[in-house]
Structure formats: C-alpha cells, structure tokens
Design an enzyme around this catalytic site. Structure first.
Site, mmCIF file in Angstrom:
data_model
loop_
_atom_site.group_PDB
_atom_site.id
_atom_site.type_symbol
_atom_site.label_atom_id
_atom_site.label_comp_id
_atom_site.label_asym_id
_atom_site.label_seq_id
_atom_site.Cartn_x
_atom_site.Cartn_y
_atom_site.Cartn_z
ATOM 1 N N ASP A 1 -9.605 -4.840 -15.111
ATOM 2 C CA ASP A 1 -10.417 -5.851 -15.808
ATOM 3 C C ASP A 1 -9.939 -6.060 -17.244
ATOM 4 O O ASP A 1 -9.941 -7.197 -17.743
ATOM 5 C CB ASP A 1 -11.900 -5.436 -15.833
ATOM 6 C CG ASP A 1 -12.624 -5.761 -14.537
ATOM 7 O OD1 ASP A 1 -12.030 -6.418 -13.663
ATOM 8 O OD2 ASP A 1 -13.792 -5.339 -14.398
ATOM 9 N N ARG B 1 -1.347 6.102 -2.975
ATOM 10 C CA ARG B 1 -0.565 5.552 -4.091
ATOM 11 C C ARG B 1 -0.075 4.132 -3.815
ATOM 12 O O ARG B 1 0.578 3.516 -4.642
ATOM 13 C CB ARG B 1 0.639 6.452 -4.405
ATOM 14 C CG ARG B 1 0.252 7.814 -4.917
ATOM 15 C CD ARG B 1 1.470 8.639 -5.307
ATOM 16 N NE ARG B 1 1.161 10.053 -5.267
ATOM 17 C CZ ARG B 1 0.578 10.743 -6.250
ATOM 18 N NH1 ARG B 1 0.264 10.149 -7.371
ATOM 19 N NH2 ARG B 1 0.321 12.038 -6.108
ATOM 20 N N ARG C 1 5.503 7.189 -1.153
ATOM 21 C CA ARG C 1 4.715 8.418 -1.319
ATOM 22 C C ARG C 1 3.397 8.318 -0.524
ATOM 23 O O ARG C 1 3.284 7.497 0.367
ATOM 24 C CB ARG C 1 4.513 8.665 -2.811
ATOM 25 C CG ARG C 1 5.850 8.800 -3.561
ATOM 26 C CD ARG C 1 5.654 9.021 -5.033
ATOM 27 N NE ARG C 1 4.961 10.280 -5.298
ATOM 28 C CZ ARG C 1 4.474 10.622 -6.485
ATOM 29 N NH1 ARG C 1 4.605 9.817 -7.518
ATOM 30 N NH2 ARG C 1 3.862 11.783 -6.642
ATOM 31 N N HIS D 1 -4.467 3.747 -9.266
ATOM 32 C CA HIS D 1 -5.013 3.747 -7.912
ATOM 33 C C HIS D 1 -6.539 3.825 -7.876
ATOM 34 O O HIS D 1 -7.125 3.873 -6.803
ATOM 35 C CB HIS D 1 -4.409 4.919 -7.121
ATOM 36 C CG HIS D 1 -2.935 5.099 -7.351
ATOM 37 N ND1 HIS D 1 -2.029 4.103 -7.038
ATOM 38 C CD2 HIS D 1 -2.210 6.119 -7.902
ATOM 39 C CE1 HIS D 1 -0.808 4.530 -7.382
ATOM 40 N NE2 HIS D 1 -0.896 5.745 -7.908
ATOM 41 N N HIS E 1 6.172 1.978 -12.777
ATOM 42 C CA HIS E 1 6.042 3.341 -12.265
ATOM 43 C C HIS E 1 7.435 3.957 -12.205
ATOM 44 O O HIS E 1 8.410 3.263 -11.899
ATOM 45 C CB HIS E 1 5.407 3.353 -10.870
ATOM 46 C CG HIS E 1 4.027 2.799 -10.889
ATOM 47 N ND1 HIS E 1 2.951 3.511 -11.361
ATOM 48 C CD2 HIS E 1 3.561 1.570 -10.558
ATOM 49 C CE1 HIS E 1 1.877 2.749 -11.306
ATOM 50 N NE2 HIS E 1 2.219 1.564 -10.831
#
Ligand code: DQA
Length: 138
Positions: A84, A108, A104, A77, A97
């Site tokens: 990159d 997030r 949530r 996040h 995840h």
C-alpha cells in the site's frame, strides 16, 4: 538523480546469513562499490528489520526521489502495508531480490509488492541491484 535503496529484515546479516543462497559479501561493502560505480548518482541506503520503518522510509522518499529500489525480504511475502505504501507514493519503485524466489519454497512465490512496482529484478545475486539502477538510467 536521487535513488533510495531499501533493504528489509535480516538483510543486515548478508555475508553471514545462508551464504549458499546470498553469497559472502556484506551489503555495506557492496554499497561502497556501487557508489564508486555510479559516482554521478546520489545513492542512499536504508535497512530495517521493522515493517513500519520501511513504510516510513517509502513515504519519506517517495515524493521527491527519482527512484526507490526495494528488497523487502520476508515482508515481500506478507506485507499488505508495504504494498500500500508503494501504491501511495509517486516515485517509481523497482522490486529486487538476490535469489530467484521462484526456484525456492512456494511461500516465496507470492509478492505483495509486485503488482504496484514498475518492475521486478530477481535471481542475479547482488547484481540485481545494479540492474535495478540501470533501469532508471534509460
Ligand atoms: C530475498 C528473498 C526472500 O524470500 C527472503 O525472505 C529474503 C531475501 C532475496 O533477496 O532473495 O530475506 O528477498
């Protein structure tokens, strides 16, 4: 087939940390199960709490491995640098995840990785990693 799993910050505390969200299994013991399940694959696992070390691992494995499966945890996040790094390598990357980040807190919901990965799997607990591996088998 060589696949690298990379886990980000605080995921070394799985099994102890916020069990109501992440469950009570330690990742190390899950990784033993994963290796037994996918015996024919060369699975490697790396965890770091340090952003630069995660970037180094992406660069190190991102040109000759067949796939990278990354759970950048909180850096998902925040990290332009990890995004990159993913753009800079040739190995396809799948973002995972454990929890459903969209159910949530709002912070997030944003991922600095998602635009640069082959796909995203989230919300299936540790099974998200199994599903990510499966995505490389087809
Ligand atoms: C996580 C979700 C992130 O928002 C959080 O910071 C984590 C774990 C997950 O696997 O559900 O540390 O990436």
């Amino acid at each position: 087939m060589k696949l690298q799993i990379i886990n980000g910050p605080n995921l070394n505390l799985l099994g102890t940390r916020e069990k109501n969200i992440y469950g009570d299994q330690k990742f190390d013991s899950y990784f033993v199960d994963l290796k037994a399940k996918y015996k024919d694959l060369e699975l490697s696992f790396f965890q770091s709490n340090i952003e630069g070390e995660i970037i180094d691992k992406i660069q190190e494995t991102g040109f000759d491995y067949d796939g990278i499966i990354i759970n950048a945890a909180a850096y998902t996040h925040t990290s332009v640098g990890i995004g990159d790094a993913i753009r800079s390598v040739t190995t396809p990357v799948v973002e995972v995840h454990i929890s459903n980040t969209y159910s949530r807190e709002e912070f997030r919901h944003k991922s600095f990785l998602s635009a640069h990965v082959r796909g995203v799997i989230l919300g299936f607990g540790f099974k998200s990693y199994d599903l990510a591996i499966e995505s490389f088998l087809d």
